[in-house]
Enzyme design. Structure first.
Site, PDB file in Angstrom:
ATOM      1  N   LYS A  42       0.803  -1.232   0.000  1.00  6.81           N
ATOM      2  CA  LYS A  42       0.000   0.000   0.000  1.00  6.81           C
ATOM      3  C   LYS A  42       0.836   1.282   0.000  1.00  6.81           C
ATOM      4  CE  LYS A  42      -0.722   0.226   5.000  1.00  6.81           C
ATOM      5  NZ  LYS A  42      -1.641   0.263   6.096  1.00  6.81           N
ATOM      6  N   GLY A  46       9.599  -2.589  -0.014  1.00  5.80           N
ATOM      7  CA  GLY A  46      10.717  -2.527   0.932  1.00  5.80           C
ATOM      8  C   GLY A  46      10.235  -2.320   2.356  1.00  5.80           C
ATOM      9  N   ARG A 276       6.713  -1.095  18.878  1.00  4.32           N
ATOM     10  CA  ARG A 276       5.889  -1.112  17.670  1.00  4.32           C
ATOM     11  C   ARG A 276       4.757  -2.112  17.831  1.00  4.32           C
ATOM     12  NH1 ARG A 276       8.097   1.516  13.487  1.00  4.32           N
ATOM     13  NH2 ARG A 276       7.020   0.244  11.955  1.00  4.32           N
ATOM     14  N   HIS A 444      45.400 -11.754   9.756  1.00  3.59           N
ATOM     15  CA  HIS A 444      46.034 -10.837  10.705  1.00  3.59           C
ATOM     16  C   HIS A 444      46.565  -9.626   9.971  1.00  3.59           C
ATOM     17  CE1 HIS A 444      48.284  -9.359  14.113  1.00  3.59           C
ATOM     18  NE2 HIS A 444      49.286  -9.163  13.268  1.00  3.59           N
TER      19      HIS A 444
END
Ligand code: FAD
Length: 465
Positions: A42, A46, A276, A444
Site C-alpha cells: 500500500k 521494501g 511497535r 592478521h
C-alpha cells in the site's frame, strides 16, 4: 464472494499482503519456485526496513560517522585548520539517504519482475478466507501470506497529541526527516531504535537526553553490554535518565517523575520510541486465533489457525527484525512448496548500529539456568587492528558449554560488531565448537581475530585441564 466471479488471471497460488522484507522476499522465493504469485503493497516496496527503518537510519548514521571521524581526525595525526573547514550539509545528507532508498526500491521491483511475481500498488483487504480486494478488484489466493508488518506505538498522555500536531513530538519515521538538526533532541524509550537515534543526533551536534522507564537502557540485551554502552553514551555527552515515569507535555515542556520526584525538561524535538505494534488492519475481519498478548498464533511453519493463511515478520511480533522476516518468508513459501525449513530463534543475531556497534546471538549467562557453561571475555584493546584503527572501546564475551565446548552465545561491543557476528551465526548453525574456532585461520591483523584469540584463551583457561 463466490470464486466464479474472479477471472482466471486474478487467481493466484499465493497472495502476499505487504511488500516489506517479509513480503518481497516471499514474493521472489515463491515466484522463482514456479508459484503464480501476487504481492500487494500500500505504500512503498521494501516496507519499514527499506523506507523508514534499517536502511535510512544506517545511511544517516554513516554520515554521522564520517563527521565523527573528521572531528576526531587529530587522533590519527591529522590537524584540520585554516581553509580546510568542514560543516554538515543536512539537506545533502537527506538527499543521499533518499537516493539509497530509491535505488534499493528499484532493485526490489527488478527482483519481483525477474521472479515473474505480479506486483500491485494498493491497500489490500482480506475479505474472506481466500479473497483479497484491492483497487476495486478481487483476487483469489489458494494460499495467503500476511506480511503487513508493524507501526510505531504512541504515548496516549496529556499534551502529546497537540505536540505531535505542532511537530515537537515525532515518531521514528518523522525523526528521519527533520527539516534541521535540532538543538535539543529528547528520546522517550531506551531501546534499540531510541538509542540509535540518540547517537545519531548526538554526533550531529544536538544536546541529547534519553528518558527511560526501566532501570537501564537496552534492557533486553546482556547486562554487561548495556552497562558498557551506557558508559560510552554518557562519555559522548548523552544524558540518560532511568526509572522515569512520563506524565505530560505542557507548553513545550515534558513533565516526568523519577523516584516520586517531579522533573521537567524543555523540548525542541521529542522522539517517542516505545515499541511497535502489529498491523492487523487488512485482515481484522477474518476469524484468526490470537493469544492473550493479542499476538497471532502461528505454528512452526508460520501457519495461522486457518492453515492456508500464513503470517510472517513483524506482524507475528516474534522478533521485530528484517532478517527474521526474510527467514519467515522463506519458511512459509517452502512449506507451501511441501518443504520443511527449520528455524532456531536462538541462532538469530541482532545488532545495534552505534559507534562502536553492539551485536549478539544465542544465550547470555543470565539466561542459562545451570552451571554447565564457561565464559571467555576479551577487551578490544588486546587486538592489534583495534589499536591501529584507534577503535578500542568494547569487548567480546563468548559462552561455551563446559562439557563439550559448544558455542552457546556471543555478545560484543566492537567497531564492526554487525559484520563480526555473522561468523558466530555460521558457527552456531554448523554446530561448531570452541575447538573449531581456535582451529580456524583468521587474517592478521583483523578485528575477526578476536574469535581465534578468545577461543584459544577459553581452551587454555577451561578446556585443557
Ligand atoms: P514491514 O517492513 O513493516 O512491511 C510491511 C508492509 O506491509 C509495509 O510496507 C506496509 O505498507 C504493508 N502493508 C500493511 N498493510 C497493508 C495492506 N492492507 N495492503 C498492502 N500493504 C500493506 N531491523 C533490522 O533487522 N535491522 C535494523 O537495523 C533495523 N532498524 C530499524 C530502524 C527503525 C527506525 C525501525 C522502525 C525498524 C528497524 N528494524 C530493523 C526493524 C525492521 O524494519 C522490521 O523488522 C522489518 O521491516 C519487518 O519486515 P516486515 O516485512 O515484517 O514488515
Amino acid at each position: 464472494m463466490p470464486n466464479k466471479e474472479i477471472s482466471v488471471e486474478n487467481k493466484f497460488d499465493v497472495i502476499i499482503i505487504g511488500g516489506g522484507p517479509g513480503g518481497y522476499v516471499g514474493g521472489e522465493h515463491a515466484g522463482k519456485n514456479g508459484l503464480k504469485t501476487l504481492v500487494i503493497e500500500k505504500e512503498n516496496l521494501g516496507g519499514v526496513c527499506l523506507n523508514k527503518g534499517c536502511i535510512p537510519t544506517k545511511t544517516l548514521l554513516k554520515s554521522a560517522k564520517i563527521f565523527h571521524y573528521i572531528k576526531e581526525a587529530n587522533k590519527y595525526g591529522i590537524d584540520i585548520e585554516g581553509d580546510f573547514e568542514f560543516k554538515l550539509n543536512w539537506k545533502q545528507i537527506q538527499t543521499r539517504k533518499d537516493n539509497v532508498v530509491q535505488q534499493l526500491i528499484e532493485g526490489i521491483k527488478f527482483l519481483l519482475k525477474s521472479a515473474k511475481a505480479t506486483y500491485i500498488e494498493g491497500e489490500a483487504k482480506l475479505i474472506s478466507d481466500h479473497v483479497v480486494a484491492v483497487n476495486g478488484e478481487l483476487y483469489h489466493g489458494e494460499k495467503i501470506i500476511l506480511a503487513t508488518g508493524s507501526t510505531p506505538r504512541y504515548l496516549n498522555l496529556p499534551g502529546f497529541d497537540v505536540a505531535q500536531q505542532k511537530g515537537f513530538v515525532v515518531d521514528s519515521t518523522q525523526a528521519l526527516e527533520l527539516k534541521e538538526i535540532p538543538k535539543k533532541f529528547t528520546v522517550i524509550g531506551g531501546g534499540v531504535i531510541g538509542v540509535e537515534f540518540a547517537l545519531l543526533y548526538n554526533e550531529l551536534g544536538s544536546d541529547v537526553t534519553i528518558i527511560q522507564g526501566l532501570d537501564r537502557i537496552l534492557e533486553v540485551i546482556d547486562h554487561d553490554l548495556s552497562k558498557t554502552m551506557t558508559d560510552i553514551l554518557i562519555k559522548k555527552g548523552i544524558k540518560i535518565i532511568t526509572n522515569a515515569n512520563v506524565k505530560e507535555i505542557k507548553n513545550k515542556t515534558l513533565h516526568f517523575e523519577v523516584n516520586a520526584k517531579l522533573e521537567k525538561i524543555e523540548i525542541d524535538k521529542l522522539l517517542v520510541s516505545i515499541g511497535r505494534i502489529p498491523d492487523f488492519g487488512s485482515f481484522a475481519e477474518i476469524d484468526l486465533v490470537y493469544n492473550v498478548k493479542k499476538q497471532i498464533v502461528v505454528n512452526k511453519h508460520l501457519q495461522t489457525s486457518k492453515r492456508h493463511i500464513y503470517a510472517i515478520g513483524d506482524v507475528t511480533q516474534q522478533i521485530m527484525l528484517a532478517h527474521v522476516a526474510y527467514k519467515h518468508a522463506v519458511m512459509a513459501v517452502d512449506h507451501i512448496l511441501g518443504l520443511n525449513t527449520p528455524y532456531h530463534l536462538i541462532e538469530t543475531p541482532w545488532c545495534i548500529y552505534t559507534f562502536p556497534e553492539v551485536a549478539g546471538i544465542g544465550l547470555s549467562e543470565y539466561e542459562i539456568d545451570n552451571k554447565n557453561f564457561v565464559i571467555s571475555k576479551m577487551p578490544m584493546t588486546h587486538l592489534g587492528k583495534a589499536l591501529a584503527d584507534a577503535e578500542t572501546d568494547g569487548f567480546i564475551k563468548m559462552i561455551f558449554e563446559k562439557t563439550t565446548g559448544k558455542i552457546l552465545g556471543c555478545h560484543m561491543i566492537a567497531s564492526t560488531a554487525s559484520d563480526l557476528i555473522s561468523e558466530i551465526s555460521l558457527a552456531m548453525q554448523a554446530e561448531a565448537t570452541v575447538f573449531d574456532l581456535a582451529a580456524t585461520i583468521h587474517p592478521h591483523p583483523s578485528i575477526s581475530e578476536v574469535f581465534y584469540e578468545i577461543a584459544k584463551k577459553a581452551i587454555y583457561d577451561h578446556f585443557s585441564k
